[in-house]
Design a protein around this motif. Structure first.
Motif, short mmCIF file in Angstrom:
data_model
loop_
_atom_site.label_atom_id
_atom_site.label_comp_id
_atom_site.label_asym_id
_atom_site.label_seq_id
_atom_site.Cartn_x
_atom_site.Cartn_y
_atom_site.Cartn_z
N VAL A 1 -2.43 7.07 -3.35
CA VAL A 1 -1.20 6.47 -2.83
C VAL A 1 -0.59 5.51 -3.84
CG1 VAL A 1 -0.30 4.92 -1.05
CG2 VAL A 1 -1.88 6.75 -0.42
N ILE A 2 -1.44 4.71 -4.49
CA ILE A 2 -0.94 3.75 -5.49
C ILE A 2 -0.35 4.50 -6.68
CG2 ILE A 2 -1.66 2.00 -7.16
CD1 ILE A 2 -3.71 1.04 -5.07
N SER A 3 -1.05 5.57 -7.14
CA SER A 3 -0.58 6.34 -8.30
C SER A 3 0.74 7.03 -8.03
CB SER A 3 -1.64 7.37 -8.71
OG SER A 3 -2.86 6.74 -9.01
N CYS A 28 3.26 2.81 -2.72
CA CYS A 28 3.05 1.40 -2.42
C CYS A 28 2.59 0.71 -3.69
CB CYS A 28 2.03 1.21 -1.29
SG CYS A 28 0.33 1.56 -1.76
N PRO A 29 2.88 -0.58 -3.85
CA PRO A 29 2.47 -1.30 -5.06
C PRO A 29 0.95 -1.41 -5.13
CG PRO A 29 3.29 -2.84 -3.41
CD PRO A 29 3.58 -1.45 -2.89
N PRO A 30 0.40 -1.55 -6.33
CA PRO A 30 -1.05 -1.69 -6.46
C PRO A 30 -1.52 -3.06 -5.96
CG PRO A 30 0.01 -1.92 -8.61
CD PRO A 30 1.08 -1.52 -7.63
N LEU A 55 -7.38 -2.99 6.25
CA LEU A 55 -6.70 -2.43 7.42
C LEU A 55 -5.33 -3.05 7.65
CD1 LEU A 55 -9.74 -2.25 9.85
CD2 LEU A 55 -8.66 -0.36 8.66
N GLU A 56 -5.20 -4.35 7.38
CA GLU A 56 -3.95 -5.04 7.69
C GLU A 56 -3.09 -5.29 6.44
OE1 GLU A 56 -5.11 -8.56 9.74
OE2 GLU A 56 -6.36 -7.47 11.17
N GLY A 57 -3.72 -5.37 5.28
CA GLY A 57 -2.96 -5.69 4.07
C GLY A 57 -2.78 -4.53 3.13
#
Length: 215
Positions: free
Chosen positions: A153-155, A159-161, A208-210
């Protein structure tokens, strides 16, 4: 019979009834949170085991700090002997939580009423009306995403790393920050002096939240 609970009086009409043999039993499980000896009662169907990890997350403590109340603690802190603890009318200061499994039952449940000769028949909705919906424990276990999924997902740029580091990886956190990466170090984001189990729960919350990848 008048039962006083935290200044609120609930009136009950005394009567003799024969409960149906198939009526589901309810249970009140008593816990103590160390080191403050804070009393916590979990109202649950009789056949359901209380998941301590879920209770610990709801209380924001490590599960190693939660123990079953002893016989003397049940009497001193909750006001009743084990096996006779009712779901209402407990001593002031008891933190009452409702198991979400109560809502999977049909009809009323039969609870202990403070002594061996008394039973309280209540529904899950009546308990929520008394204690409020905020006391319901969410017992659905959240599954952590695999690391490979987080990396993919990051790659992809979706979403930002974002990273979260264990408290033992302070140097690694500093190096990642020097690369202008967003890194949370558990010791900085949470109170110091946390125990290992508490840190693990905190890291779990960050995933889970962040939406952070945990190192």
């Amino acid at each position: 019979v008048a039962v006083e609970a935290s200044g609120i009086q609930a009136q009950f009409e005394p009567c003799r009834v024969v409960l149906p043999e198939d009526m589901e039993k309810g249970n009140v499980v008593c816990f103590v949170v160390k080191p403050s000896r804070s009393p916590v009662a979990v109202v649950t169907p009789g056949h359901v085991k209380v998941p301590v990890a879920v209770l610990a997350r709801a209380l924001s403590v490590g599960k190693n700090r939660i123990t079953m109340a002893s016989v003397s603690e049940c009497v001193q802190l909750f006001g009743f002997a084990p096996g006779s603890v009712p779901p209402i009318g407990l001593r002031a200061g008891v933190d009452v939580r409702l198991s979400s499994r109560l809502f999977r039952t049909t009809g009323s449940l039969s609870f202990a009423g403070g002594d061996v000769n008394t039973q309280l028949v209540l529904t899950a909705d009546e308990l929520v009306a008394h204690y409020g919906s905020a006391t319901v424990l969410s017992e659905e276990e959240k599954v952590l995403p695999p690391v490979s999924t987080m990396v993919r997902v990051i790659s992809s740029g979706k979403c930002p790393p974002l990273f979260a580091c264990d408290s033992m990886l302070g140097r690694l956190a500093q190096k990642l920050r020097s690369l202008d990466l967003d890194v949370t170090l558990v010791g900085e984001a949470w109170p110091t002096g946390s125990r290992r189990k508490e840190e693990e729960e905190q890291l779990r919350s960050l995933v889970l939240e962040g939406n952070r990848a945990v190192l």
